[in-house]
Design a protein around this motif. Sequence first.
Motif, PDB file in Angstrom:
ATOM      1  N   ARG A 187      -4.477   5.289  -5.784  1.00  0.00           N
ATOM      2  CA  ARG A 187      -5.412   5.234  -4.659  1.00  0.00           C
ATOM      3  C   ARG A 187      -6.829   5.438  -5.156  1.00  0.00           C
ATOM      4  N   SER A 223       0.891   4.208  -2.754  1.00  0.00           N
ATOM      5  CA  SER A 223       0.652   5.605  -2.364  1.00  0.00           C
ATOM      6  C   SER A 223       1.750   6.518  -2.894  1.00  0.00           C
ATOM      7  N   TYR A 224       2.984   6.038  -2.863  1.00  0.00           N
ATOM      8  CA  TYR A 224       4.106   6.827  -3.371  1.00  0.00           C
ATOM      9  C   TYR A 224       3.929   7.132  -4.857  1.00  0.00           C
ATOM     10  N   PHE A 271       0.830  -1.214   0.000  1.00  0.00           N
ATOM     11  CA  PHE A 271       0.000   0.000   0.000  1.00  0.00           C
ATOM     12  C   PHE A 271       0.860   1.258   0.000  1.00  0.00           C
ATOM     13  N   LEU A 272       1.933   1.258   0.788  1.00  0.00           N
ATOM     14  CA  LEU A 272       2.814   2.427   0.843  1.00  0.00           C
ATOM     15  C   LEU A 272       3.466   2.686  -0.516  1.00  0.00           C
ATOM     16  N   ASP A 296      -9.721   9.038   1.392  1.00  0.00           N
ATOM     17  CA  ASP A 296      -9.447   8.228   0.206  1.00  0.00           C
ATOM     18  C   ASP A 296      -8.329   7.220   0.473  1.00  0.00           C
ATOM     19  N   TYR A 297      -7.275   7.669   1.158  1.00  0.00           N
ATOM     20  CA  TYR A 297      -6.171   6.761   1.475  1.00  0.00           C
ATOM     21  C   TYR A 297      -6.622   5.665   2.440  1.00  0.00           C
ATOM     22  N   THR A 334      -8.602   3.195   0.511  1.00  0.00           N
ATOM     23  CA  THR A 334      -7.682   2.407  -0.317  1.00  0.00           C
ATOM     24  C   THR A 334      -7.041   1.287   0.492  1.00  0.00           C
ATOM     25  N   LEU A 335      -6.551   1.611   1.684  1.00  0.00           N
ATOM     26  CA  LEU A 335      -5.910   0.606   2.530  1.00  0.00           C
ATOM     27  C   LEU A 335      -6.888  -0.496   2.921  1.00  0.00           C
ATOM     28  N   GLU A 368      -8.731  13.807   1.104  1.00  0.00           N
ATOM     29  CA  GLU A 368      -7.667  12.892   0.673  1.00  0.00           C
ATOM     30  C   GLU A 368      -7.321  11.834   1.723  1.00  0.00           C
ATOM     31  N   PRO A 369      -7.225  12.173   3.014  1.00  0.00           N
ATOM     32  CA  PRO A 369      -6.930  11.125   4.007  1.00  0.00           C
ATOM     33  C   PRO A 369      -7.985  10.013   4.020  1.00  0.00           C
ATOM     34  N   ARG A 381     -10.097   7.461  -5.684  1.00  0.00           N
ATOM     35  CA  ARG A 381     -10.291   8.898  -5.924  1.00  0.00           C
ATOM     36  C   ARG A 381     -11.789   9.200  -5.925  1.00  0.00           C
TER      37      ARG A 381
END
Length: 335
Positions: free
Chosen positions: A117, A112-113, A108-109, A127-128, A131-132, A124-125, A119
């Motif tokens: 993710r 993200s980089y 996941f990291l 959405d992340y 995603t996780l 945005e947090p 949308r």
Amino acid sequence: MRAFIAVFFIALTITLASIPWVRRAAVALDFVDAPAARKAHRTPIPLLGGAGIFLGAILAVLALYRGQPQPTVIGVLLATTVVALTGLLDDYRPLPAWAKLAGQFAGFLILSYFGIRVRLPLPEPVDYAITLLWLLGITNAINFLDNMDGISAGISAVTASFILLLALVNGQFLVAGLAAALLGACLGFLRYNFPPARIFMGDVGALFLGFLLAVMGIQLRFPQNSNFVTWMVPVFLFGLPIFDMTLVVISRLRRGLSPNTAGKDHTSHRLVRLGFSPRETALILYLFSGVLGMMALYITQATILEGYVLGATAAALALAAIMWLEKRWIESEGT
């Protein structure tokens, strides 16, 4: 279109050709799944079939981009490789649940980089966070499905075929390339894994399939319809793994067991207990997965009202099915 057909056949051919060699390597290295009370097979079966799936899919994608993939593809390949290696370590020596989740979190990291993710029109947090949760949930749901010959690979193939169709229709060629490669690799593996299986995919395959499918699910875009309804498309595409995981978690919690406990209480096992053979069970689940895929296709063109009526109806039917299957389980426990 010809490029995606080529990717499909490259993945299919590599996987078909590599599995016999992978099988020999698994036996030589003692990557073998021994029989146990909770397992359906009665003789030792080699693991590592997922390594053939991984090789077929990854090499086919690299061939599509002639060894120079786009940054987004690089991110996906790196993340799925980390997750596949986590599964390989687990096949060699069983890892605790936290260690497998840590490998998926590392994936996941990496995503993200590279900006991969969900949308949605949300902060945005959030959405992340979605995603996780999606990546962890779908990856482990596909891993849960790897409980009987041909189930996980077959359901993954059905899901990948619908993702491929949706991606082509909407001009998402990156997702289409990944889906074509995964579809070819899954079908190549099924040649050896459809009941009765001669090799298992192991966690290296199940985690790789689940993570890559989850990534493709969040990468799908439907610009001709509202996000307020199309968010349900990936939920329908992965409806069967979600259903199976929900059924198993509810059943185990009811019996005071950890959801992570292995057992013969999955949808496939229950169908066998109802009298279906392992082959019939696999085909029935493929059929249901295909029906859910067709519902996902409908959702892409549905109005908000139509989408939510279908979603509510499907959820109600799924809940009724869980209650019925659990009732039958309780009755069988009492006899």
